[in-house]
Design a protein around this motif. Structure first.
Motif, PDB file in Angstrom:
ATOM      1  N   ALA A 172     134.840  90.440 -44.324  1.00 17.29           N
ATOM      2  CA  ALA A 172     135.330  90.320 -45.691  1.00 17.29           C
ATOM      3  C   ALA A 172     135.993  91.622 -46.107  1.00 17.29           C
ATOM      4  O   ALA A 172     135.540  92.706 -45.771  1.00 17.29           O
ATOM      5  CB  ALA A 172     134.171  90.006 -46.637  1.00 17.29           C
ATOM      6  N   GLY A 173     137.085  91.520 -46.844  1.00 15.87           N
ATOM      7  CA  GLY A 173     137.841  92.704 -47.225  1.00 15.87           C
ATOM      8  C   GLY A 173     138.934  93.012 -46.221  1.00 15.87           C
ATOM      9  O   GLY A 173     139.844  93.775 -46.494  1.00 15.87           O
ATOM     10  N   ARG A 174     138.826  92.398 -45.029  1.00 17.77           N
ATOM     11  CA  ARG A 174     139.870  92.562 -44.031  1.00 17.77           C
ATOM     12  C   ARG A 174     140.797  91.360 -44.014  1.00 17.77           C
ATOM     13  O   ARG A 174     141.661  91.268 -43.180  1.00 17.77           O
ATOM     14  CB  ARG A 174     139.242  92.798 -42.654  1.00 17.77           C
ATOM     15  CG  ARG A 174     138.344  94.028 -42.622  1.00 17.77           C
ATOM     16  CD  ARG A 174     137.738  94.249 -41.254  1.00 17.77           C
ATOM     17  NE  ARG A 174     136.901  95.427 -41.267  1.00 17.77           N
ATOM     18  CZ  ARG A 174     135.579  95.413 -41.425  1.00 17.77           C
ATOM     19  NH1 ARG A 174     134.954  94.273 -41.560  1.00 17.77           N
ATOM     20  NH2 ARG A 174     134.899  96.535 -41.432  1.00 17.77           N
ATOM     21  N   GLU A 175     140.550  90.430 -44.927  1.00 21.31           N
ATOM     22  CA  GLU A 175     141.384  89.238 -44.976  1.00 21.31           C
ATOM     23  C   GLU A 175     142.819  89.558 -45.355  1.00 21.31           C
ATOM     24  O   GLU A 175     143.717  88.765 -45.100  1.00 21.31           O
ATOM     25  CB  GLU A 175     140.803  88.217 -45.956  1.00 21.31           C
ATOM     26  CG  GLU A 175     139.483  87.631 -45.473  1.00 21.31           C
ATOM     27  CD  GLU A 175     138.910  86.643 -46.452  1.00 21.31           C
ATOM     28  OE1 GLU A 175     139.537  86.426 -47.509  1.00 21.31           O
ATOM     29  OE2 GLU A 175     137.836  86.101 -46.168  1.00 21.31           O
ATOM     30  N   GLN A 176     143.051  90.719 -45.950  1.00 19.25           N
ATOM     31  CA  GLN A 176     144.420  91.081 -46.286  1.00 19.25           C
ATOM     32  C   GLN A 176     145.283  91.199 -45.042  1.00 19.25           C
ATOM     33  O   GLN A 176     146.500  91.120 -45.115  1.00 19.25           O
ATOM     34  CB  GLN A 176     144.444  92.393 -47.080  1.00 19.25           C
ATOM     35  CG  GLN A 176     143.935  93.613 -46.360  1.00 19.25           C
ATOM     36  CD  GLN A 176     143.962  94.828 -47.262  1.00 19.25           C
ATOM     37  OE1 GLN A 176     144.932  95.064 -47.978  1.00 19.25           O
ATOM     38  NE2 GLN A 176     142.891  95.588 -47.250  1.00 19.25           N
ATOM     39  N   ARG A 177     144.660  91.324 -43.885  1.00 15.46           N
ATOM     40  CA  ARG A 177     145.436  91.338 -42.658  1.00 15.46           C
ATOM     41  C   ARG A 177     146.089  89.992 -42.391  1.00 15.46           C
ATOM     42  O   ARG A 177     146.981  89.887 -41.563  1.00 15.46           O
ATOM     43  CB  ARG A 177     144.534  91.731 -41.486  1.00 15.46           C
ATOM     44  CG  ARG A 177     144.003  93.143 -41.579  1.00 15.46           C
ATOM     45  CD  ARG A 177     145.116  94.152 -41.401  1.00 15.46           C
ATOM     46  NE  ARG A 177     145.676  94.027 -40.076  1.00 15.46           N
ATOM     47  CZ  ARG A 177     146.943  94.268 -39.780  1.00 15.46           C
ATOM     48  NH1 ARG A 177     147.777  94.630 -40.708  1.00 15.46           N
ATOM     49  NH2 ARG A 177     147.377  94.138 -38.545  1.00 15.46           N
ATOM     50  N   HIS A 178     145.627  88.931 -43.077  1.00 15.91           N
ATOM     51  CA  HIS A 178     146.332  87.670 -42.972  1.00 15.91           C
ATOM     52  C   HIS A 178     147.696  87.787 -43.635  1.00 15.91           C
ATOM     53  O   HIS A 178     148.592  86.993 -43.352  1.00 15.91           O
ATOM     54  CB  HIS A 178     145.517  86.547 -43.631  1.00 15.91           C
ATOM     55  CG  HIS A 178     144.245  86.254 -42.908  1.00 15.91           C
ATOM     56  ND1 HIS A 178     143.516  85.124 -43.119  1.00 15.91           N
ATOM     57  CD2 HIS A 178     143.558  86.957 -41.966  1.00 15.91           C
ATOM     58  CE1 HIS A 178     142.441  85.120 -42.345  1.00 15.91           C
ATOM     59  NE2 HIS A 178     142.446  86.226 -41.654  1.00 15.91           N
ATOM     60  N   PHE A 179     147.820  88.750 -44.543  1.00 14.57           N
ATOM     61  CA  PHE A 179     149.113  89.107 -45.114  1.00 14.57           C
ATOM     62  C   PHE A 179     149.517  90.419 -44.436  1.00 14.57           C
ATOM     63  O   PHE A 179     149.589  91.473 -45.041  1.00 14.57           O
ATOM     64  CB  PHE A 179     149.006  89.281 -46.643  1.00 14.57           C
ATOM     65  CG  PHE A 179     148.448  88.069 -47.318  1.00 14.57           C
ATOM     66  CD1 PHE A 179     149.272  87.007 -47.614  1.00 14.57           C
ATOM     67  CD2 PHE A 179     147.104  87.987 -47.628  1.00 14.57           C
ATOM     68  CE1 PHE A 179     148.760  85.873 -48.244  1.00 14.57           C
ATOM     69  CE2 PHE A 179     146.587  86.870 -48.258  1.00 14.57           C
ATOM     70  CZ  PHE A 179     147.413  85.807 -48.559  1.00 14.57           C
ATOM     71  N   SER A 180     149.771  90.318 -43.148  1.00 19.73           N
ATOM     72  CA  SER A 180     149.719  91.466 -42.249  1.00 19.73           C
ATOM     73  C   SER A 180     150.673  92.582 -42.621  1.00 19.73           C
ATOM     74  O   SER A 180     151.790  92.341 -43.077  1.00 19.73           O
ATOM     75  CB  SER A 180     150.027  91.022 -40.821  1.00 19.73           C
ATOM     76  OG  SER A 180     149.048  90.139 -40.352  1.00 19.73           O
ATOM     77  N   SER A 181     150.211  93.808 -42.380  1.00 21.11           N
ATOM     78  CA  SER A 181     151.095  94.957 -42.460  1.00 21.11           C
ATOM     79  C   SER A 181     152.147  94.830 -41.369  1.00 21.11           C
ATOM     80  O   SER A 181     151.906  94.261 -40.304  1.00 21.11           O
ATOM     81  CB  SER A 181     150.309  96.259 -42.254  1.00 21.11           C
ATOM     82  OG  SER A 181     149.335  96.429 -43.241  1.00 21.11           O
ATOM     83  N   PHE A 182     153.303  95.377 -41.616  1.00 17.94           N
ATOM     84  CA  PHE A 182     154.379  95.336 -40.640  1.00 17.94           C
ATOM     85  C   PHE A 182     154.011  96.194 -39.445  1.00 17.94           C
ATOM     86  O   PHE A 182     153.721  97.380 -39.577  1.00 17.94           O
ATOM     87  CB  PHE A 182     155.668  95.834 -41.295  1.00 17.94           C
ATOM     88  CG  PHE A 182     156.854  95.885 -40.372  1.00 17.94           C
ATOM     89  CD1 PHE A 182     157.136  94.831 -39.524  1.00 17.94           C
ATOM     90  CD2 PHE A 182     157.681  96.993 -40.361  1.00 17.94           C
ATOM     91  CE1 PHE A 182     158.233  94.870 -38.681  1.00 17.94           C
ATOM     92  CE2 PHE A 182     158.782  97.045 -39.534  1.00 17.94           C
ATOM     93  CZ  PHE A 182     159.057  95.986 -38.686  1.00 17.94           C
ATOM     94  N   SER A 183     153.991  95.582 -38.275  1.00 22.87           N
ATOM     95  CA  SER A 183     153.687  96.289 -37.034  1.00 22.87           C
ATOM     96  C   SER A 183     154.946  96.306 -36.174  1.00 22.87           C
ATOM     97  O   SER A 183     155.201  95.366 -35.411  1.00 22.87           O
ATOM     98  CB  SER A 183     152.540  95.605 -36.285  1.00 22.87           C
ATOM     99  OG  SER A 183     151.375  95.568 -37.064  1.00 22.87           O
ATOM    100  N   PRO A 184     155.768  97.332 -36.302  1.00 26.43           N
ATOM    101  CA  PRO A 184     157.048  97.332 -35.586  1.00 26.43           C
ATOM    102  C   PRO A 184     156.871  97.361 -34.076  1.00 26.43           C
ATOM    103  O   PRO A 184     155.909  97.921 -33.561  1.00 26.43           O
ATOM    104  CB  PRO A 184     157.727  98.622 -36.084  1.00 26.43           C
ATOM    105  CG  PRO A 184     156.617  99.486 -36.548  1.00 26.43           C
ATOM    106  CD  PRO A 184     155.563  98.562 -37.088  1.00 26.43           C
ATOM    107  N   ARG A 185     157.780  96.726 -33.390  1.00 29.31           N
ATOM    108  CA  ARG A 185     157.778  96.723 -31.929  1.00 29.31           C
ATOM    109  C   ARG A 185     158.338  98.062 -31.445  1.00 29.31           C
ATOM    110  O   ARG A 185     159.491  98.409 -31.712  1.00 29.31           O
ATOM    111  CB  ARG A 185     158.646  95.567 -31.420  1.00 29.31           C
ATOM    112  CG  ARG A 185     158.574  95.336 -29.924  1.00 29.31           C
ATOM    113  CD  ARG A 185     159.594  94.301 -29.493  1.00 29.31           C
ATOM    114  NE  ARG A 185     159.410  93.017 -30.161  1.00 29.31           N
ATOM    115  CZ  ARG A 185     160.285  92.013 -30.064  1.00 29.31           C
ATOM    116  NH1 ARG A 185     161.411  92.166 -29.368  1.00 29.31           N
ATOM    117  NH2 ARG A 185     160.059  90.873 -30.692  1.00 29.31           N
ATOM    118  N   LEU A 186     157.508  98.827 -30.721  1.00 29.46           N
ATOM    119  CA  LEU A 186     157.889 100.185 -30.328  1.00 29.46           C
ATOM    120  C   LEU A 186     157.920 100.404 -28.819  1.00 29.46           C
ATOM    121  O   LEU A 186     158.336 101.469 -28.358  1.00 29.46           O
ATOM    122  CB  LEU A 186     156.915 101.202 -30.950  1.00 29.46           C
ATOM    123  CG  LEU A 186     156.830 101.204 -32.479  1.00 29.46           C
ATOM    124  CD1 LEU A 186     155.666 102.079 -32.932  1.00 29.46           C
ATOM    125  CD2 LEU A 186     158.129 101.687 -33.092  1.00 29.46           C
TER     126      LEU A 186
END
Length: 328
Positions: free
Chosen positions: A197-211
């Motif tokens: 709980a509290g990590r559900e915001q990862r369902h609205f994921s931060s941008f993880s650029p392809r590097l």
């Protein structure tokens, strides 16, 4: 035995007196996540430990896939109980980490490991966290870093920092979410009795650029954009930074990152806006201007398209406290 695809390699960087509990715990945490993913027919994580030899070279001292070539997509620097490493101790690790980052590796730290990342210079002008006990020391040694000791994890694209000691569990779940997805992250958290709980915001994921795409020219532009995306930028600016003709730049950028250059900048700007919505009292219009949008209406449209929520809805769900939940 069924062979499973490897989603990514996550390496742990070992140094003198580093926190053994974090190293072995993170190894086990990632291993459990890999098992859950494999049971569902999904990919697994390659887990490695890296150490510096007397001659100054770095090599794997533990590897779940010894015969597999490749390089880490993510390198994690643990903390240690005896205090942060000093400048002399940090220097060789910083040089090696900087080189890995230049090749596309995402860097992460827990606790006092932030000092090794700070020594690379990559945290300059960026937000980072560490153990609350070391926060003032990090500010004093590296005044150009925006130290936020209130956060458990600060995720900023190619750099991730976590707070003290047991915050490695939060960091580990973030990495699992990033590599294997939210379903495996939640399942792993439940198994470890770590409240997801509290990590559900990862369902609205931060941008993880392809590097890790291998195009060094485009990678340099990505690093350049990370610090400049909130400024007024044109396609011509980005192409000039790459020293490429605009059409060639667009083609190579889309091939490497999966996004058009303007789309990529939009994702970076929305990432900055999410942070301001969560942790400041600024209005949505003020946030739009601060992340590079002259037209707040355009910002709202882009934010909603990328996040699936309006800025106001996002703030209501994810602001750090009820007092910050200002509807727009």
């Amino acid at each position: 035995m069924v062979a499973h695809a490897v989603a990514a390699e996550i390496g742990l960087v070992l140094y003198e007196h580093c926190q053994a509990a974090m190293v072995h715990g993170m190894t086990d945490l990632l291993g459990v996540a890999s098992t859950f993913s494999a049971d569902r027919g999904g990919p697994i994580i390659r887990i490695s430990h890296w150490s510096k030899a007397r001659d100054g070279t770095f090599s794997r001292t533990f590897d779940t896939h010894e015969a597999l070539p490749g390089k880490p997509a993510i390198l994690v620097v643990p903390g240690r109980l005896t205090g942060p490493p000093d400048a002399d101790e940090s220097a060789p690790y910083a040089r090696w980490l900087l080189d890995r980052h230049a090749q596309g590796t995402t860097l992460a730290s827990n606790c006092g490991g932030a000092f090794l990342l700070a020594a690379t210079g990559l945290l300059s002008g960026r937000r980072a966290t560490t153990h609350w006990l070391f926060a003032d020391q990090l500010r004093d040694r590296f005044p150009e870093i925006l130290v936020d000791a209130d956060k458990i994890v600060i995720e900023d694209g190619d750099i991730i920092t976590a707070a003290g000691l047991m915050a490695w569990t939060d960091l580990g779940l973030r990495l699992i979410d990033r590599v294997l997805g939210p379903t495996i992250m939640v399942e792993t958290g439940k198994f470890w009795l770590i409240d997801p709980a509290g990590r559900e915001q990862r369902h609205f994921s931060s941008f993880s650029p392809r590097l890790t795409h291998g195009d060094e020219t485009i990678l340099k532009v990505q690093h350049w954009l990370q610090a400049r995306a909130v400024r007024h930028l044109t396609l011509a600016d980005m192409a000039a930074q790459a020293q490429l003709e605009e059409r060639t730049f667009q083609r190579r950028f889309k091939s490497a990152t999966g996004l058009k250059p303007i789309e990529y900048v939009q994702h970076l700007r929305v990432g900055k806006a999410r942070e301001l919505l969560e942790f400041t009292r600024r209005t949505v219009d003020q946030i739009a201007w601060s992340v590079g949008y002259e037209d707040p209406a355009a910002f709202r449209r882009i934010f909603s398209r990328i996040q699936g929520l309006t800025p106001g809805e996002y703030r209501t769900r994810f602001s750090s406290g009820a007092e910050l939940r200002i509807m727009a």
